[in-house]
Every structure is written in C-alpha cells, then in structure tokens.
Design a protein around this motif. Structure first.
Motif, mmCIF file in Angstrom:
data_model
loop_
_atom_site.group_PDB
_atom_site.id
_atom_site.type_symbol
_atom_site.label_atom_id
_atom_site.label_comp_id
_atom_site.label_asym_id
_atom_site.label_seq_id
_atom_site.Cartn_x
_atom_site.Cartn_y
_atom_site.Cartn_z
ATOM 1 N N PHE A 1 0.835 -1.204 0.000
ATOM 2 C CA PHE A 1 0.000 0.000 0.000
ATOM 3 C C PHE A 1 0.870 1.255 0.000
ATOM 4 O O PHE A 1 0.619 2.203 -0.755
ATOM 5 N N CYS A 2 1.921 1.279 0.828
ATOM 6 C CA CYS A 2 2.821 2.437 0.877
ATOM 7 C C CYS A 2 3.556 2.619 -0.449
ATOM 8 O O CYS A 2 3.741 3.745 -0.907
ATOM 9 N N LEU A 3 3.975 1.519 -1.052
ATOM 10 C CA LEU A 3 4.644 1.587 -2.353
ATOM 11 C C LEU A 3 3.705 2.154 -3.415
ATOM 12 O O LEU A 3 4.079 3.044 -4.184
ATOM 13 N N PHE A 4 2.476 1.654 -3.443
ATOM 14 C CA PHE A 4 1.474 2.154 -4.392
ATOM 15 C C PHE A 4 1.225 3.640 -4.165
ATOM 16 O O PHE A 4 1.182 4.423 -5.108
ATOM 17 N N ALA B 1 1.908 9.301 -5.753
ATOM 18 C CA ALA B 1 2.314 10.665 -5.388
ATOM 19 C C ALA B 1 3.368 11.198 -6.358
ATOM 20 O O ALA B 1 3.326 12.366 -6.757
ATOM 21 N N VAL B 2 4.310 10.353 -6.749
ATOM 22 C CA VAL B 2 5.353 10.776 -7.692
ATOM 23 C C VAL B 2 4.732 11.129 -9.043
ATOM 24 O O VAL B 2 5.095 12.134 -9.664
ATOM 25 N N LEU B 3 3.797 10.310 -9.528
ATOM 26 C CA LEU B 3 3.136 10.598 -10.807
ATOM 27 C C LEU B 3 2.392 11.926 -10.763
ATOM 28 O O LEU B 3 2.447 12.704 -11.718
ATOM 29 N N ILE B 4 1.715 12.185 -9.668
ATOM 30 C CA ILE B 4 1.002 13.461 -9.529
ATOM 31 C C ILE B 4 1.996 14.616 -9.525
ATOM 32 O O ILE B 4 1.792 15.632 -10.207
ATOM 33 N N ALA B 5 3.090 14.478 -8.792
ATOM 34 C CA ALA B 5 4.093 15.547 -8.714
ATOM 35 C C ALA B 5 4.727 15.826 -10.077
ATOM 36 O O ALA B 5 4.921 16.984 -10.446
ATOM 37 N N VAL B 6 5.023 14.788 -10.846
ATOM 38 C CA VAL B 6 5.620 14.962 -12.174
ATOM 39 C C VAL B 6 4.661 15.710 -13.092
ATOM 40 O O VAL B 6 5.061 16.627 -13.826
ATOM 41 N N ASN B 7 3.383 15.340 -13.062
ATOM 42 C CA ASN B 7 2.406 16.016 -13.920
ATOM 43 C C ASN B 7 2.182 17.463 -13.505
ATOM 44 O O ASN B 7 2.014 18.342 -14.360
ATOM 45 N N ILE B 8 2.183 17.740 -12.206
ATOM 46 C CA ILE B 8 2.041 19.123 -11.739
ATOM 47 C C ILE B 8 3.251 19.944 -12.180
ATOM 48 O O ILE B 8 3.115 21.079 -12.636
ATOM 49 N N LYS B 9 4.456 19.378 -12.064
ATOM 50 C CA LYS B 9 5.665 20.083 -12.492
ATOM 51 C C LYS B 9 5.620 20.390 -13.985
ATOM 52 O O LYS B 9 5.948 21.502 -14.404
ATOM 53 N N ARG B 10 5.192 19.426 -14.808
ATOM 54 C CA ARG B 10 5.097 19.647 -16.254
ATOM 55 C C ARG B 10 4.098 20.764 -16.546
ATOM 56 O O ARG B 10 4.343 21.631 -17.391
ATOM 57 N N PHE B 11 2.962 20.757 -15.853
ATOM 58 C CA PHE B 11 1.950 21.791 -16.047
ATOM 59 C C PHE B 11 2.524 23.171 -15.710
ATOM 60 O O PHE B 11 2.372 24.131 -16.472
ATOM 61 N N ILE B 12 3.202 23.281 -14.576
ATOM 62 C CA ILE B 12 3.771 24.566 -14.158
ATOM 63 C C ILE B 12 4.853 25.021 -15.133
ATOM 64 O O ILE B 12 4.909 26.197 -15.510
#
Length: 107
Positions: free
Chosen positions: A5-8, A13-24
C-alpha cells in the motif's frame, strides 16, 4: 500488505508531482513560433487489466536546438503528415498550431 500500500501510494504521489511540475513548466514557458519538421507520429496504445484500450498520440518535431514531443488529439494527429515542414507554435510541450503547405492545424 502495508508495504504494498505504501509503495502504491508513493508511486501515485510521484506521478502526480511529475504532472504538476510539467503543467507549471508549460505555464511559465513563452508561446514560441519556430520552423519545425514533423519527424515522427507516435501512437502508444495499451490495454489495461480490464480490457480497456488506451492511446496516447504524439507528434515529434525537430526544431532549432533539438526535438520536441507534443501530445495531441486524434483530430490533430490525423491532420498532419510525417515529414511536413512548417511553422510550429507551442508553449513548452503544449501544441498550439502547425502551419504547413498552406494548411493550418490548431488545437
């Protein structure tokens, strides 16, 4: 089970952070128009565990200073042809417009 569960959760969280960074990064980038060649059209298609097919369509342009890959809709993907040369307008990795052979394809 808690480790999985923690790994998932961490991967999510990493996928969300990468997409937010690309958007910004795209938001902060200027809108640029430059000469470009459409080198390749890519269709990344996959089928998930439920049998649902997912496609990501992208165009790979050669521009001054390297290559640029833009994810586009099916309408844009079908409207352009590989090897076309023209003026590409983009904002970071966001496709805005491509004008080639008197044809204008806009988002």
């Amino acid at each position: 089970m808690p480790v999985i569960f923690c790994l998932f959760l961490g991967v999510f969280a990493v996928l969300i952070a990468v997409n937010i960074k690309r958007f910004i990064d795209n938001e902060r980038s200027p809108v640029v128009t430059e000469n470009a060649w459409l080198r390749r059209k890519r269709d990344n298609t996959s089928i998930d565990a439920n049998g649902v097919m997912n496609s990501t369509l992208s165009l790979v342009f050669e521009v001054d200073g390297g290559t640029l890959e833009c994810v586009v809709s099916g309408r844009i993907y079908r409207a352009v042809r590989e090897g076309a040369h023209g003026l590409l307008t983009h904002q970071g990795t966001r496709f805005r417009c491509f004008v080639f052979d008197g044809i204008r394809v806009e988002k």
